[in-house]
Design a protein around this motif. Structure first.
Motif, PDB file in Angstrom:
ATOM      1  N   CYS A   1       4.430 -20.861 -12.063  1.00  0.00           N
ATOM      2  CA  CYS A   1       4.848 -21.049 -10.553  1.00  0.00           C
ATOM      3  C   CYS A   1       3.557 -21.278  -9.528  1.00  0.00           C
ATOM      4  O   CYS A   1       3.329 -20.106  -9.452  1.00  0.00           O
ATOM      5  CB  CYS A   1       6.423 -20.507 -10.663  1.00  0.00           C
ATOM      6  SG  CYS A   1       7.380 -20.305  -9.421  1.00  0.00           S
ATOM      7  N   SER A   2       3.782 -22.121  -8.828  1.00  0.00           N
ATOM      8  CA  SER A   2       2.801 -21.719  -7.271  1.00  0.00           C
ATOM      9  C   SER A   2       3.769 -20.571  -7.224  1.00  0.00           C
ATOM     10  O   SER A   2       4.216 -20.425  -6.596  1.00  0.00           O
ATOM     11  CB  SER A   2       2.462 -23.437  -6.713  1.00  0.00           C
ATOM     12  OG  SER A   2       4.421 -22.872  -6.274  1.00  0.00           O
ATOM     13  N   PRO A   3       2.230 -19.989  -5.981  1.00  0.00           N
ATOM     14  CA  PRO A   3       2.567 -19.181  -4.907  1.00  0.00           C
ATOM     15  C   PRO A   3       3.478 -19.921  -3.844  1.00  0.00           C
ATOM     16  O   PRO A   3       4.853 -19.361  -3.774  1.00  0.00           O
ATOM     17  CB  PRO A   3       1.159 -18.503  -4.365  1.00  0.00           C
ATOM     18  CG  PRO A   3       0.628 -19.443  -5.999  1.00  0.00           C
ATOM     19  CD  PRO A   3       0.912 -20.264  -5.737  1.00  0.00           C
ATOM     20  N   TYR A   4       4.300 -20.926  -3.451  1.00  0.00           N
ATOM     21  CA  TYR A   4       4.963 -21.459  -2.447  1.00  0.00           C
ATOM     22  C   TYR A   4       6.406 -21.168  -3.514  1.00  0.00           C
ATOM     23  O   TYR A   4       7.304 -21.358  -2.836  1.00  0.00           O
ATOM     24  CB  TYR A   4       4.021 -22.633  -1.815  1.00  0.00           C
ATOM     25  CG  TYR A   4       5.505 -22.297  -1.365  1.00  0.00           C
ATOM     26  CD1 TYR A   4       5.457 -21.877  -0.042  1.00  0.00           C
ATOM     27  CD2 TYR A   4       6.163 -24.105  -0.414  1.00  0.00           C
ATOM     28  CE1 TYR A   4       6.856 -22.933   1.542  1.00  0.00           C
ATOM     29  CE2 TYR A   4       7.137 -24.708   0.118  1.00  0.00           C
ATOM     30  CZ  TYR A   4       6.645 -23.240   0.897  1.00  0.00           C
ATOM     31  OH  TYR A   4       7.461 -23.915   2.262  1.00  0.00           O
ATOM     32  N   CYS A   5       5.936 -21.990  -4.820  1.00  0.00           N
ATOM     33  CA  CYS A   5       7.249 -22.053  -5.433  1.00  0.00           C
ATOM     34  C   CYS A   5       7.895 -20.890  -5.985  1.00  0.00           C
ATOM     35  O   CYS A   5       8.948 -20.658  -5.482  1.00  0.00           O
ATOM     36  CB  CYS A   5       6.935 -22.551  -6.736  1.00  0.00           C
ATOM     37  SG  CYS A   5       8.506 -23.218  -7.770  1.00  0.00           S
TER      38      CYS A   5
ATOM     39  N   GLN B   1       7.691 -18.412  -3.958  1.00  0.00           N
ATOM     40  CA  GLN B   1       7.829 -17.382  -2.834  1.00  0.00           C
ATOM     41  C   GLN B   1       9.484 -18.394  -2.158  1.00  0.00           C
ATOM     42  O   GLN B   1      11.207 -17.712  -1.634  1.00  0.00           O
ATOM     43  CB  GLN B   1       7.243 -17.845  -1.818  1.00  0.00           C
ATOM     44  CG  GLN B   1       7.687 -17.583  -0.074  1.00  0.00           C
ATOM     45  CD  GLN B   1       6.905 -18.760   1.610  1.00  0.00           C
ATOM     46  OE1 GLN B   1       5.999 -18.778   0.855  1.00  0.00           O
ATOM     47  NE2 GLN B   1       7.752 -19.231   1.891  1.00  0.00           N
ATOM     48  N   MET B   2       9.819 -19.359  -2.704  1.00  0.00           N
ATOM     49  CA  MET B   2      11.132 -20.131  -2.035  1.00  0.00           C
ATOM     50  C   MET B   2      11.812 -19.903  -3.499  1.00  0.00           C
ATOM     51  O   MET B   2      13.523 -19.379  -2.684  1.00  0.00           O
ATOM     52  CB  MET B   2      10.483 -21.775  -2.489  1.00  0.00           C
ATOM     53  CG  MET B   2       9.813 -22.395  -1.372  1.00  0.00           C
ATOM     54  SD  MET B   2       9.818 -24.075  -1.133  1.00  0.00           S
ATOM     55  CE  MET B   2       9.259 -24.495  -2.569  1.00  0.00           C
TER      56      MET B   2
ATOM     57  N   GLU C   1      13.635 -16.574  -1.789  1.00  0.00           N
ATOM     58  CA  GLU C   1      14.209 -16.661  -0.527  1.00  0.00           C
ATOM     59  C   GLU C   1      15.139 -17.150  -1.118  1.00  0.00           C
ATOM     60  O   GLU C   1      16.470 -16.654  -0.342  1.00  0.00           O
ATOM     61  CB  GLU C   1      13.322 -17.759   0.160  1.00  0.00           C
ATOM     62  CG  GLU C   1      12.530 -16.796   0.926  1.00  0.00           C
ATOM     63  CD  GLU C   1      11.698 -17.544   1.577  1.00  0.00           C
ATOM     64  OE1 GLU C   1      10.316 -17.574   3.170  1.00  0.00           O
ATOM     65  OE2 GLU C   1      11.640 -18.855   1.314  1.00  0.00           O
TER      66      GLU C   1
ATOM     67  N   THR D   1      13.982 -13.697   4.463  1.00  0.00           N
ATOM     68  CA  THR D   1      12.826 -14.223   4.512  1.00  0.00           C
ATOM     69  C   THR D   1      11.827 -13.940   4.427  1.00  0.00           C
ATOM     70  O   THR D   1      11.206 -12.505   4.779  1.00  0.00           O
ATOM     71  CB  THR D   1      12.673 -15.140   5.802  1.00  0.00           C
ATOM     72  OG1 THR D   1      13.930 -15.325   5.858  1.00  0.00           O
ATOM     73  CG2 THR D   1      11.819 -15.703   6.491  1.00  0.00           C
TER      74      THR D   1
ATOM     75  N   ASP E   1       7.755 -12.110   5.163  1.00  0.00           N
ATOM     76  CA  ASP E   1       7.270 -11.581   5.681  1.00  0.00           C
ATOM     77  C   ASP E   1       8.371 -11.083   6.774  1.00  0.00           C
ATOM     78  O   ASP E   1       8.337  -9.377   7.433  1.00  0.00           O
ATOM     79  CB  ASP E   1       6.299 -13.126   6.713  1.00  0.00           C
ATOM     80  CG  ASP E   1       5.188 -13.131   6.633  1.00  0.00           C
ATOM     81  OD1 ASP E   1       4.573 -13.016   5.262  1.00  0.00           O
ATOM     82  OD2 ASP E   1       4.935 -14.179   6.796  1.00  0.00           O
TER      83      ASP E   1
END
Length: 139
Positions: free
Chosen positions: A17-21, A23-24, A27, A33, A35
């Protein structure tokens, strides 16, 4: 079971899983959210990430939701509460750092510290092991 639930959740097996994936996903599951409500620290060397919540959440319930979530299971990730500890490792320290300096630094409330019971310098690694009197001083 500790009376104080850890505000941090460890995700293991994050390599699919990519870091951005990730994160989503977090969330979506938490409704919070990145940060503003939680931070996410990736530790690729051991294939884990740690989500630390700034907002008060039921961490046990969040871990349960994660373990039942379809995408988390598809990525073969696992989630668990980060256990509380009295010992931390400080890395990338300057050669000249002293045990007295580290003790004072980690006892500073401004730095999120608390009473320190021991500091062991590891000069060959430019690091130190700091042991607190209790787990509250290692945030």
């Amino acid at each position: 079971d500790s009376a104080e639930a850890s505000p941090s959740v460890v995700f293991e097996n994050i390599d699919r899983c990519s870091p951005y994936c990730l994160q989503m996903l977090l969330e979506n599951i938490s409704g919070l959210t990145l940060d503003a409500d939680f931070t996410l620290e990736l530790i690729p060397a051991i294939n884990v990430a740690v989500a630390t919540f700034r907002k008060s959440i039921d961490a046990k319930e969040f871990v349960k939701k994660c373990s039942q979530h379809k995408r988390i299971r598809e990525f073969k990730m696992t989630a668990r509460l980060l256990e509380l500890t009295q010992t931390i490792k400080a890395e990338n320290l300057p050669d000249s750092v002293s045990t007295d300096y580290l003790t004072v630094y980690f006892e500073s409330a401004r730095n999120g510290g608390g009473p320190v019971s021991d500091v062991k310098l590891l000069p060959e690694e430019n690091s130190a092991i700091i042991t607190f009197c209790d787990h509250k001083g290692n945030t």
